[in-house]
Write an enzyme that holds these catalytic residues in place. Structure first.
Site, PDB file in Angstrom:
ATOM      1  N   HIS A  53       1.182  -0.856  -0.070  1.00  0.00           N
ATOM      2  CA  HIS A  53      -0.046   0.286   0.232  1.00  0.00           C
ATOM      3  C   HIS A  53       0.679   1.230   0.338  1.00  0.00           C
ATOM      4  O   HIS A  53       2.559   1.226   0.043  1.00  0.00           O
ATOM      5  CB  HIS A  53      -0.781  -0.205   1.005  1.00  0.00           C
ATOM      6  N   HIS A  55       1.896   4.151   1.655  1.00  0.00           N
ATOM      7  CA  HIS A  55       2.121   5.089   3.013  1.00  0.00           C
ATOM      8  C   HIS A  55       3.678   4.896   3.053  1.00  0.00           C
ATOM      9  O   HIS A  55       4.524   3.935   2.519  1.00  0.00           O
ATOM     10  CB  HIS A  55       1.106   3.992   4.065  1.00  0.00           C
ATOM     11  N   ASP A  57       6.029   4.783   5.482  1.00  0.00           N
ATOM     12  CA  ASP A  57       6.924   3.940   5.399  1.00  0.00           C
ATOM     13  C   ASP A  57       7.055   2.514   5.137  1.00  0.00           C
ATOM     14  O   ASP A  57       7.920   1.462   5.054  1.00  0.00           O
ATOM     15  CB  ASP A  57       6.327   3.739   7.460  1.00  0.00           C
ATOM     16  N   HIS A  58       5.891   2.675   3.709  1.00  0.00           N
ATOM     17  CA  HIS A  58       6.344   1.388   3.098  1.00  0.00           C
ATOM     18  C   HIS A  58       6.849   1.479   1.866  1.00  0.00           C
ATOM     19  O   HIS A  58       7.176   0.589   0.978  1.00  0.00           O
ATOM     20  CB  HIS A  58       4.896   0.950   3.072  1.00  0.00           C
ATOM     21  N   HIS A 111      -7.328  -0.647   5.427  1.00  0.00           N
ATOM     22  CA  HIS A 111      -6.828   0.497   5.785  1.00  0.00           C
ATOM     23  C   HIS A 111      -6.266   1.305   4.873  1.00  0.00           C
ATOM     24  O   HIS A 111      -6.381   2.888   5.098  1.00  0.00           O
ATOM     25  CB  HIS A 111      -5.092  -0.472   6.069  1.00  0.00           C
ATOM     26  N   ASP A 128      -0.328  -3.763   6.555  1.00  0.00           N
ATOM     27  CA  ASP A 128      -0.576  -3.759   7.132  1.00  0.00           C
ATOM     28  C   ASP A 128      -2.188  -3.645   7.630  1.00  0.00           C
ATOM     29  O   ASP A 128      -2.923  -3.053   8.451  1.00  0.00           O
ATOM     30  CB  ASP A 128      -0.265  -1.758   7.234  1.00  0.00           C
ATOM     31  N   HIS A 166       5.033  -4.752  10.557  1.00  0.00           N
ATOM     32  CA  HIS A 166       5.575  -4.110  12.338  1.00  0.00           C
ATOM     33  C   HIS A 166       5.766  -5.400  12.682  1.00  0.00           C
ATOM     34  O   HIS A 166       4.747  -6.010  12.767  1.00  0.00           O
ATOM     35  CB  HIS A 166       4.245  -2.919  12.086  1.00  0.00           C
TER      36      HIS A 166
HETATM   37 FE    FE Z   1       2.845   0.914   8.256  1.00  0.00          FE
HETATM   38 ZN    ZN Z   2       0.615   1.862   6.821  1.00  0.00          ZN
END
Ligand code: FE
Ligand code: ZN
Length: 254
Positions: A53, A55, A57-58, A111, A128, A166
């Site tokens: 996805h 985001h 942090d990905h 998410h 996530d 995570h």
């Molecule tokens: Fe994340």
């Molecule tokens: Zn995420």
């Protein structure tokens, strides 16, 4: 033999790295640095980048890694993924010949709007969506969508190994124990997770069997979970989506 290695990133992300021979692929590289260091140290060539996805942090490391290596980038068709070369959605297959593995793609909205998961070689990369003993927050989707997505993943074989993005396991277990204080499998899981973390080791992968036995977000029909959701809301609920929504909101506030 396919090997799957976690590269820690940021505070609690794992960038899962698949390797076979001199080939490697990464899932959700939020940061390029740990990936570049690992590839150089292990003398691996990057053959694919998979994103679940959009985001940061990905996907934060994708542009740099793709630019450096020319590796193809797979990711959800309907989300803004940097340097995306292979848009995917449910029903697609991601075949990585150099790694000897092929992944089936599942749409798992909730998410985010078009989050995807990759399933192959007995492993599930679910970003996530499904966490060890928890699930992702609903940023772009509805409770009904997330319940559908979780049910889809939970229907895979019980031995499926779960590689989420995570290290949230201990906090998730702590919350799950508030929902199901009498669940013995949960108490046992907490002891195992604590021991692993005390040694600085990841609690992942878990298995779907383990999640079905302990993850409250997959146990929406369990009397104890229904009871706890009703107590939280102060009204009797039993419909799975409402049970889910209640414990998701409870967790957000915990
Ligand atoms: Fe994340
Ligand atoms: Zn995420």
């Amino acid at each position: 033999m396919l090997e799957i290695v976690p590269l820690p990133a940021f505070r609690d992300n794992y960038i899962w790295t698949l390797r076979h021979g001199d080939a490697a692929a990464v899932v959700d590289p939020g940061d390029a640095r740990p990936v570049k260091d690992y590839l150089a140290r292990e003398r691996l060539r990057l053959v694919a980048i998979l994103a679940t996805h959009h985001h940061p942090d990905h996907v934060g490391g994708i542009a740099e890694l793709a630019g450096d290596t020319g590796a193809p980038v797979y990711g959800p068709r309907a989300e803004p993924i940097p340097a995306l070369t292979h848009p995917v959605a449910e029903g697609d297959t991601v075949a990585l010949a150099a790694l000897g593995v092929a992944f089936a793609v599942f749409d798992v909205p909730g998410h985010t709007r078009a989050h995807v998961a990759y399933y192959g070689a007995g492993a599930l990369f679910c970003g996530d969506t499904l966490f060890a003993c928890g699930c992702g927050r609903l940023f772009e989707g509805t409770p009904a969508q997330m319940v559908g997505s979780l049910a889809k993943l939970a229907a895979l074989p019980g031995a499926t190994r779960l590689y989420c993005a995570h290290e949230y396991t201990l906090a998730n277990i702590e919350f799950a124990r508030k929902v199901e204080p009498e669940n013995a499998a949960l108490a046992e899981r907490e002891a195992r997770a604590r021991a692993l973390r005390a040694q600085g080791r990841p609690t992942l992968p878990s298995t779907l069997d383990e999640e079905r036995a302990t993850n409250p977000f997959l146990r929406l029909a369990e009397p104890a979970v229904v009871e706890a959701a009703s107590r939280y809301l102060g009204e009797r609920v039993c419909e799975p989506v409402r049970v889910f929504a209640a414990i998701r909101e409870w967790k957000n506030r915990a």
